[in-house]
Each structure stands twice: as C-alpha cells, then as structure tokens.
Write an enzyme that holds these catalytic residues in place. Structure first.
Site, short mmCIF file in Angstrom:
data_model
loop_
_atom_site.label_atom_id
_atom_site.label_comp_id
_atom_site.label_asym_id
_atom_site.label_seq_id
_atom_site.Cartn_x
_atom_site.Cartn_y
_atom_site.Cartn_z
N THR A 195 -27.76 6.29 54.71
CA THR A 195 -27.03 5.23 53.99
C THR A 195 -26.68 5.72 52.58
O THR A 195 -27.36 6.61 52.06
CB THR A 195 -27.97 4.02 53.92
OG1 THR A 195 -28.08 3.48 55.23
CG2 THR A 195 -27.51 2.95 52.95
N ARG A 223 -26.58 -6.60 64.79
CA ARG A 223 -27.72 -6.49 63.85
C ARG A 223 -27.21 -6.24 62.43
O ARG A 223 -26.30 -5.44 62.21
CB ARG A 223 -28.63 -5.33 64.29
CG ARG A 223 -29.80 -5.07 63.35
CD ARG A 223 -29.49 -3.97 62.34
NE ARG A 223 -30.68 -3.58 61.58
CZ ARG A 223 -30.64 -2.79 60.51
NH1 ARG A 223 -29.50 -2.33 60.06
NH2 ARG A 223 -31.75 -2.48 59.89
N GLY A 225 -28.50 -5.29 58.47
CA GLY A 225 -29.64 -4.78 57.70
C GLY A 225 -29.70 -5.37 56.31
O GLY A 225 -29.11 -6.41 56.01
N GLY A 247 -33.50 2.39 53.72
CA GLY A 247 -34.72 2.44 54.53
C GLY A 247 -34.61 1.51 55.71
O GLY A 247 -33.51 1.10 56.09
N GLY A 249 -34.18 -1.54 57.20
CA GLY A 249 -33.66 -2.75 56.58
C GLY A 249 -34.52 -3.97 56.79
O GLY A 249 -34.68 -4.79 55.88
#
Ligand code: ASP
Length: 329
Positions: A195, A223, A225, A247, A249
C-alpha cells in the site's frame, strides 16, 4: 570621530553579517519548515526480496519523494504534495495501489483511498472503486466537490465518470493474475507489494495525509480496509499530526489507529513519537503493520512492527532518506 561614508557603510554591513551569522549559529538546528514522509507498505520481508525487487522499491519511492519534496520546497500546499506523491506511487506497478493493485478472490481490482486536509478537517475517500487509475484524485474531488466524505463501489465509479475523470478498463490493473491469492502479510515469501501513503507539513504550517491501496491480496469482493476510513488508516489535523497507516486493515480499524495517535497527543499531551510507539508496539498485535506521521513542528515518526516498511523522509533541513525498514524501531 569622522569616518568616510563608505567606511561607515561597510562597517555596518560587517556588523549585520556578524549578527546574522550568530543568529544562524544560535539556531543551528531550526525546526524544518516543511517535511514529508511516504510509505510503500509494510508487508513482506525485505531481507527475502531479490535485488531487483529492492531496487524497484527504492527507485519508486525516490521518484515519488522527490516530486513531493519539490512541491513543498516551492511553497506548494501539503494537500497538493500528498496527492501528487501518491499519484506517482499509484502509477508505479511496484506498489499495491492504482496500477499495481493486488486482486480480490475473483481476480478484480477494488481500490480504496483517502485524503485529509489538516487545516480544516476536510476529507474525502473512496472504497471498492474499479474505474479510475488514480483513486486518490477521486477522493480529493469528493472532498472538494461534494458534501460527502466517502463514496463506495458503483456510486463512486459513476461519479468519477460524471465529473470526467479518465476511465480505465478493469484489465488495466490485472498485471499479475496468478498472484491474486497472494497475501501480503507474511504468508508468502514472495510477498513484496505494498500500500502507499504520504504525509506532509507545508511551509504555511498545514498538515495533510493521503493513503491508497488495492487492499489485501485475495480479499473477499466488497471488503474495505482501513486506508479509506478517516481515523483508522488516514488522519490529519494541524493541532496534532498527519498520519498514514499500512498493515492488516482489520486490526487498524478495530483500534482506530490514526485517530488514537492524534487523541493521545491531544488529550494526554503525548509527543508524536510516544503516541506512535504506544500504538504500534502496545496496542496493535505484533507483525500487523506500521505508520508514517508528521507533527506540526515538522518532526516525522515512522514505525512498524513488521520485518520491513518501505518508506522515505525529506525535509527543509536537507534530509532525504529512503529505507526498506526502520533501524532501531
Ligand atoms: N491496510 C491495507 C488494507 O488493509 C493493506 C496494506 O496496508 O497493505 O487494505
């Protein structure tokens, strides 16, 4: 005593020079008047990456940090700096955002992003978008052109088309179809994508934060995050800090990580460094991620509880560092 004019003049010039150089000495380490930090994810273990993977990471981070730094050095706003820096990382297939996004379990890219202006708490975010190359710019449009904060899925895609943002085909993101099931979080030795995020303080004293991601590889369709959730993966407020997280999420959402750091500063009077330390090493489970952050005084704090976090920092004192992990974390 009579002195020729020219002598009086040169004498005062010398005095002024002495005065200003002693001022410079007295403040030999002034607080930076602008500062910027970036990350390219905390997944995977850099010691297991090939030299080529490390080089691509470093080059991508350096290119993005240079662009952000130039905006700030020219007196630009932190908001422009974080957006432009993140756009460069989104266009770079080395990172899990924009072009390089990891895929859902049905091998499609669903992108999340958020941006926040610390001077007025304006913020904009998108989740599960599929049609724009640069979700961070769509997030900024939502912040400035709508009365909403977060648009998701088809509604967000439709809005991006309505305002004329260039649309891309879903295949634009499908660079590694066979890696769609690769979890970024340590389950695979080959995991190397991450990310992206950027935080900045500009010379006008304003903070801003931006985060953009494809989420977790192999995630369930739909989904969302932490990255697009203000207060979880992204936050900026001039009186405390600007922060971008990376990281797992779910763990960052549960712990409202970004706001928790700001709240520790605001309500408990903690320094940015102590607040980040507490959240990363005490609140979060080990091996779940990291954050980059900058406070209004220009101090930057980058920490992770994973083996690595690709990141960089630059400031008006001449600092320019790119790292694949923070030493002495
Ligand atoms: N935090 C992101 C998410 O859970 C993933 C990452 O930072 O790599 O969507």
């Amino acid at each position: 005593m009579w002195l020729p004019n020219v002598l009086v003049h040169s004498f005062s010039v010398v005095l002024i020079l002495i005065a200003s150089s002693s001022t410079a000495l007295a403040q030999s380490s002034p607080a930076p008047h602008w500062a910027i930090a970036i990350h390219g994810g905390a997944g995977g273990d850099p010691t297991k990456w090939s030299d080529r993977q490390k080089e691509l990471r470093r080059q991508g981070l350096e290119r993005a940090l240079t662009a952000g730094k130039e905006i700030l050095a020219a007196g630009g706003t932190s908001l422009d700096a974080v957006e432009q820096t993140v756009r460069i990382l989104e266009d770079d297939p080395t990172f899990n955002a924009g072009r390089g996004a990891v895929l859902t379990s049905d091998k499609r890219a669903e992108l999340d992003a958020a941006i926040m202006d610390g001077s007025n708490k304006a913020c904009g975010a998108v989740a599960s978008v599929t049609a724009v190359a640069n979700p961070i710019s769509l997030a900024r449009k939502i912040m400035t052109q709508t009365r909403h904060v977060l648009l998701v899925g088809p509604g967000a895609d439709r809005y991006s088309a309505e305002i004329g943002m260039p649309q891309v085909d879903p295949s634009y993101f499908v660079l590694r179809p066979n890696e769609a099931d690769q979890s970024l979080y340590r389950t695979s030795e080959g995991a190397y994508l991450g990310t992206v995020g950027c935080v900045a303080l500009d010379a006008h004293g304003n903070l801003a934060a931006a985060t953009s991601t494809g989420g977790l590889g192999g995630k369930m369709p739909g989904r969302v995050g932490d990255s697009p959730l203000i207060g979880a993966g992204t936050y900026a407020e001039n009186s405390t800090c600007a922060l971008s997280a990376t990281g797992v999420g779910e763990e960052f959402i549960r712990n409202a990580v970004a706001f928790d750091v700001a709240a520790k500063m605001k309500y408990a009077g903690m320094s940015l460094e102590n607040a980040v330390d507490q959240v990363i090493f005490q609140t979060l489970k080990p091996d779940t991620g990291g954050v980059i952050s900058v406070a209004a005084d220009g101090s930057t704090v980058l920490k992770h509880n994973t083996p690595g976090m690709s990141c960089g920092v630059a400031d008006s004192r001449g600092r320019f560092d790119i790292m694949l992990a923070i030493e002495n974390k």
